[in-house]
Design a protein around this motif. Structure first.
Motif: not given
Length: 319
Positions: A32-36
């Motif tokens: 999720r962090n990279v997605f953000r």
């Protein structure tokens, strides 16, 4: 609000299936962090390039802010767009089966028991507030309950393709419709008799120009709402439920209410019945909308009232 009064159904889908695939792949590969990180420029571009949606968001939040005194600084249009992007990922996670039971909190357990114990199905009226796809969690909470979602064909095509690719065996059916023909009504009636629940959105004006709407107060301003869900309930003589799903503190909260056991009235009082039903629905939508105002996603001129519409008079309960 943008000056354009183009109907929501005529506004093209934003983004492409390729873009959605890229975002979904980023999450699957990197979390999720990279997605953000990837989402930030995507939302930034959409925010800057889509003037109509940006103005619609600003106008909506301007109406909501005075009614949300505890969080006025948080109610910015960019945050609104960002929330939309994050919840888009959650929609896919639901259909991929990545939302676990501990991620969802069900409220109104008595109403859910009522739904499960009945031999007959009904209509569940939802909205563009929060994550409607989370209603598939009903299938896990109540395995005997079957659900069909009514969706508008044109806007559903790309998203439905992505959902099928994400999880071809998702335990929920979609029926794509543009109008309620007698054949469609008969199909829905049969499904309800078999114990199935029909999910339909109650906060988008009808695609057909001659379809019925009622103008009621919403966020203290007159807005047109469709009568379609309640006309269908009146026709099928089945129970009507409301369902709202809000993401609160990293957890989804599902609120289910029994709206009416049946919507019936003598023929002369039918218009009053439908107008009152729309009024009551708009009040409940407003209640939940103000709990999480950044999670209501209607990026168009929601308060625009067609001048030739025969239902432009503001309806007040009991009038």
């Amino acid at each position: 609000m943008a000056k354009s009064t183009q109907h929501w159904s005529k506004i093209g889908e934003t983004g492409s299936i390729i873009g959605m695939k890229i975002l979904l792949s980023c999450y699957q590969l990197f979390g999720r962090n990279v997605f953000r990180l990837v989402l930030l420029p995507v939302i930034g571009y959409y925010f800057l390039s889509n003037k109509r949606a940006r103005h619609a968001s600003q106008d909506y939040l301007k109406k909501a802010k005075p009614l949300c005194p505890k969080q006025p600084k948080e109610l910015t249009s960019f945050r609104h767009f960002w929330t939309f992007g994050e919840l888009l990922l959650d929609k896919f996670l639901v259909w991929m089966g990545h939302i676990q039971p501990q991620d969802v909190a069900f409220h109104n357990q008595a109403t859910m028991q009522h739904m499960e114990q009945r031999q007959k199905g009904g209509i569940i009226v939802v909205s563009h507030l929060g994550n409607t796809e989370i209603c598939s969690a009903l299938a896990h909470q109540m395995p005997n309950v079957k659900v069909t979602m009514l969706v508008y064909t044109q806007h559903a095509e790309k998203f439905n393709r992505m959902l099928k690719q994400a999880n071809a065996s998702a335990n929920i059916r979609m029926m794509q419709v543009t109008d309620m023909s007698p054949a469609t009504a008969m199909t829905l009636s049969e499904r309800i008799e078999e114990g199935e629940f029909i999910v339909i959105a109650g906060d988008r004006t009808p695609v057909q120009s001659n379809a019925r709407t009622t103008v009621v107060p919403f966020l203290q301003q007159p807005a047109p709402f469709p009568q379609g869900a309640f006309i269908l309930a009146n026709l099928l003589k089945c129970p009507v439920y409301l369902m709202f799903c809000l993401k609160q503190e990293a957890k989804y909260h599902i609120y289910i209410e029994l709206f009416a056991e049946q919507l019936t009235a003598p023929r002369k009082a039918r218009d009053q019945l439908l107008n009152n039903a729309v009024y009551d629905y708009a009040k409940r939508l407003e209640h939940y909308c103000l709990m999480q105002p950044l999670q209501w996603f209607n990026f168009y001129d929601f308060w625009h009232i067609e001048p030739l519409n025969s239902h432009t008079k503001l309806h007040k309960k009991g009038h």
